[in-house]
Design an enzyme around this catalytic site. Structure first.
Site, PDB file in Angstrom:
ATOM      1  CE  LYS A  62    -147.366 -30.541 -42.178  1.00 44.93           C
ATOM      2  NZ  LYS A  62    -146.011 -30.041 -41.901  1.00 44.93           N
ATOM      3  N   GLY A  82    -134.103 -35.607 -30.429  1.00 48.51           N
ATOM      4  CA  GLY A  82    -134.333 -36.350 -31.663  1.00 48.51           C
ATOM      5  C   GLY A  82    -133.405 -35.851 -32.749  1.00 48.51           C
TER       6      GLY A  82
HETATM    7  P1  NAI Z   1    -137.863 -36.356 -33.577  1.00 49.79           P
HETATM    8  O1  NAI Z   1    -139.097 -37.184 -33.541  1.00 49.79           O
HETATM    9  O2  NAI Z   1    -136.637 -36.881 -34.246  1.00 49.79           O
HETATM   10  O3  NAI Z   1    -137.424 -35.975 -32.069  1.00 49.79           O
HETATM   11  C1  NAI Z   1    -138.322 -35.667 -31.058  1.00 49.79           C
HETATM   12  C2  NAI Z   1    -137.669 -36.112 -29.746  1.00 49.79           C
HETATM   13  O4  NAI Z   1    -138.495 -35.655 -28.670  1.00 49.79           O
HETATM   14  C3  NAI Z   1    -137.537 -37.621 -29.610  1.00 49.79           C
HETATM   15  O5  NAI Z   1    -136.233 -37.939 -29.177  1.00 49.79           O
HETATM   16  C4  NAI Z   1    -138.583 -37.974 -28.559  1.00 49.79           C
HETATM   17  O6  NAI Z   1    -138.234 -39.108 -27.788  1.00 49.79           O
HETATM   18  C5  NAI Z   1    -138.590 -36.716 -27.723  1.00 49.79           C
HETATM   19  N1  NAI Z   1    -139.780 -36.495 -26.927  1.00 49.79           N
HETATM   20  C6  NAI Z   1    -141.060 -36.781 -27.232  1.00 49.79           C
HETATM   21  N2  NAI Z   1    -141.866 -36.397 -26.234  1.00 49.79           N
HETATM   22  C7  NAI Z   1    -141.083 -35.849 -25.289  1.00 49.79           C
HETATM   23  C8  NAI Z   1    -141.330 -35.261 -24.025  1.00 49.79           C
HETATM   24  N3  NAI Z   1    -142.550 -35.183 -23.531  1.00 49.79           N
HETATM   25  N4  NAI Z   1    -140.286 -34.795 -23.319  1.00 49.79           N
HETATM   26  C9  NAI Z   1    -139.028 -34.876 -23.802  1.00 49.79           C
HETATM   27  N5  NAI Z   1    -138.735 -35.432 -25.000  1.00 49.79           N
HETATM   28  C10 NAI Z   1    -139.756 -35.913 -25.713  1.00 49.79           C
HETATM   29  O7  NAI Z   1    -138.314 -34.956 -34.180  1.00 49.79           O
HETATM   30  P2  NAI Z   1    -137.379 -33.845 -34.851  1.00 49.79           P
HETATM   31  O8  NAI Z   1    -137.329 -34.060 -36.302  1.00 49.79           O
HETATM   32  O9  NAI Z   1    -136.124 -33.704 -34.066  1.00 49.79           O
HETATM   33  O10 NAI Z   1    -138.286 -32.550 -34.630  1.00 49.79           O
HETATM   34  C11 NAI Z   1    -138.427 -31.966 -33.337  1.00 49.79           C
HETATM   35  C12 NAI Z   1    -139.455 -30.853 -33.402  1.00 49.79           C
HETATM   36  O11 NAI Z   1    -139.027 -29.876 -34.339  1.00 49.79           O
HETATM   37  C13 NAI Z   1    -140.850 -31.306 -33.873  1.00 49.79           C
HETATM   38  O12 NAI Z   1    -141.818 -30.542 -33.197  1.00 49.79           O
HETATM   39  C14 NAI Z   1    -140.850 -30.966 -35.353  1.00 49.79           C
HETATM   40  O13 NAI Z   1    -142.166 -30.729 -35.832  1.00 49.79           O
HETATM   41  C15 NAI Z   1    -140.013 -29.696 -35.347  1.00 49.79           C
HETATM   42  N6  NAI Z   1    -139.344 -29.436 -36.620  1.00 49.79           N
HETATM   43  C16 NAI Z   1    -138.465 -30.350 -37.137  1.00 49.79           C
HETATM   44  C17 NAI Z   1    -137.813 -30.094 -38.345  1.00 49.79           C
HETATM   45  C18 NAI Z   1    -136.802 -31.042 -38.903  1.00 49.79           C
HETATM   46  O14 NAI Z   1    -136.021 -30.623 -39.790  1.00 49.79           O
HETATM   47  N7  NAI Z   1    -136.740 -32.293 -38.452  1.00 49.79           N
HETATM   48  C19 NAI Z   1    -138.077 -28.857 -39.096  1.00 49.79           C
HETATM   49  C20 NAI Z   1    -138.961 -27.925 -38.422  1.00 49.79           C
HETATM   50  C21 NAI Z   1    -139.579 -28.231 -37.243  1.00 49.79           C
END
Ligand code: NAI
Length: 372
Positions: free
Chosen positions: A99, A201
């Site tokens: 990382k 997200g």
């Molecule tokens: P993102 O940042 O695009 O989406 C996260 C969403 O959660 C946003 O819409 C945000 O407004 C919302 N959010 C934040 N705090 C919140 C809360 N307290 N209650 C409800 N909604 C809330 O992130 P992404 O890429 O969709 O990733 C989501 C999760 O999956 C993260 O934990 C990330 O580490 C994990 N992840 C993502 C991968 C990917 O391919 N993007 C791969 C593996 C894991």
């Protein structure tokens, strides 16, 4: 200017009792190496943590955020590198875990010079570390970094990379949910199931689309009201307050926002029979995971469920890199998430251990197999 190589804090073979100080950080997670990266010209202060290498290389995203202390940054990098090692191993992929952490506020401190500087440190690792985007970094940042290193796992399609891997992450989470349904209700079908999604997200919205297409009834929450409004509009999803989603009365809860979604303060309020989502480190601790399991909730281990995002990584580390991606190979990894989620349950049943422990056992068994 080429930044100097920072001193390495290598801890390859422990022959003495663990000590206090920086080495204890590596001892805690049984990691191999930490590289401290400093470039006075660009203001870069960063950490590269390498948990393990398989066939000489390790992969993991670059997180950029402010940290309370330098030690916090090292600890976070090491913990996340360990999680990457488990993720690759459980997927049966011959890549070690690593990382990168850049200390700073991405909204204020991120500059192309800083990214190029970090890219040089990646390059100096001689192919041992391959970097990707993570929280606080994005595809444009990878393009900036590509000017100083080609050791990148994620790149936009326009720059010769696999593009947006949240597509495969969402598909993988969908497989994990279906496997959990199979375990609880004897069928992987999600039609008619009430599924709560926390966070719409990149992954959450695509997951919502897949589940809605399969006939699931969605309940969604996000701190961004525009996203919940879009889900209500597109999928007829019911919108609830972010603070209420985890305790909502649903069949399946899919945490797709931040880590520590299930913690000491809400574990006893979960009403879903299944918890399976994309969030990394979804439980604040393994104790919380055990408490959830003791309440009869079936959960998919996060590093198995969200591994859809790494399915091109073994192809990205190949040198020379192929001029096209083997989509069948990537699909094989994504589809395998269904079986691997079930495999965790089988190991837990056979060995009498928690799902969490069984996930680590699956990773360890696969790690041994990939290293052979
Ligand atoms: P993102 O940042 O695009 O989406 C996260 C969403 O959660 C946003 O819409 C945000 O407004 C919302 N959010 C934040 N705090 C919140 C809360 N307290 N209650 C409800 N909604 C809330 O992130 P992404 O890429 O969709 O990733 C989501 C999760 O999956 C993260 O934990 C990330 O580490 C994990 N992840 C993502 C991968 C990917 O391919 N993007 C791969 C593996 C894991």
């Amino acid at each position: 200017m080429v930044a100097n190589r920072a001193p390495l804090l290598a801890c390859p073979h422990m022959t003495t009792e663990p000590r206090d100080g920086v080495f204890s950080l590596l001892d805690e997670v049984d990691a191999r190496k930490v590289v401290l990266c400093r470039d006075a010209d660009t203001g870069l202060r960063a950490v590269i943590a390498i948990h393990s290498t398989i066939r000489g290389c390790a992969g993991g995203g670059i997180r950029m955020k402010p940290y309370g202390s330098d030690l916090d940054a090292c600890r976070d990098a090491l913990r996340l590198a360990g999680a990457m090692a488990s993720k690759y191993a459980a997927a049966g992929m011959a890549v070690g875990g690593a990382k990168g952490v850049i200390i700073g506020d991405p909204a204020i401190d991120k500059t192309p010079e800083l990214l190029r500087s970090f890219g040089r440190f990646v390059e100096e690792q001689g192919g041992e570390y391959f970097a990707a985007e993570d929280v606080g970094t994005n595809g444009d940042d990878m393009i900036a970094m590509a000017e100083t290193t080609d050791k990148l796992l994620s790149l936009p399609e326009s720059a010769g990379g696999p593009g947006d891997v949240s597509v495969t992450t969402a598909a993988g989470v969908c497989h994990a949910i279906r496997a959990c349904c199979q375990r609880v209700w004897g069928s992987p079908d999600v039609e008619g199931r009430n599924i709560g999604i926390q966070g719409l997200g990149q992954v959450g919205m695509k997951l919502a689309r897949l589940l809605a297409a399969d006939g699931a009834q969605l309940v969604v929450a996000d701190v961004d009201a525009a996203r919940t409004a879009a889900a209500a509009d597109e999928f007829g999803a019911r919108v609830v307050e972010p603070k209420g989603i985890c305790a909502h009365d649903v069949d399946v809860l899919a945490p797709c926002a931040l880590g520590d979604a299930i913690n000491d303060s809400n574990v006893d309020t979960i009403r879903a029979r299944v918890v399976a989502g994309a969030a990394n480190n979804v439980f604040s601790s393994s104790v919380v995971a055990d408490q959830l399991q003791a309440r009869g909730v079936i959960y998919a281990v996060d590093f198995v469920a969200n591994a859809g995002g790494i399915v091109y990584d073994d192809q990205m580390v190949q040198r020379p890199r192929a001029d096209h991606f083997d989509e069948e190979r990537a699909k094989h990894y994504v589809d395998g998430i269904f079986d691997r989620t079930l495999m965790v349950f089988e190991i837990a049943d056979a060995e009498g251990v928690s799902f969490w422990r069984a996930g680590l056992m699956l990773a360890e068994r696969s790690r041994v197999a990939s290293a052979e």
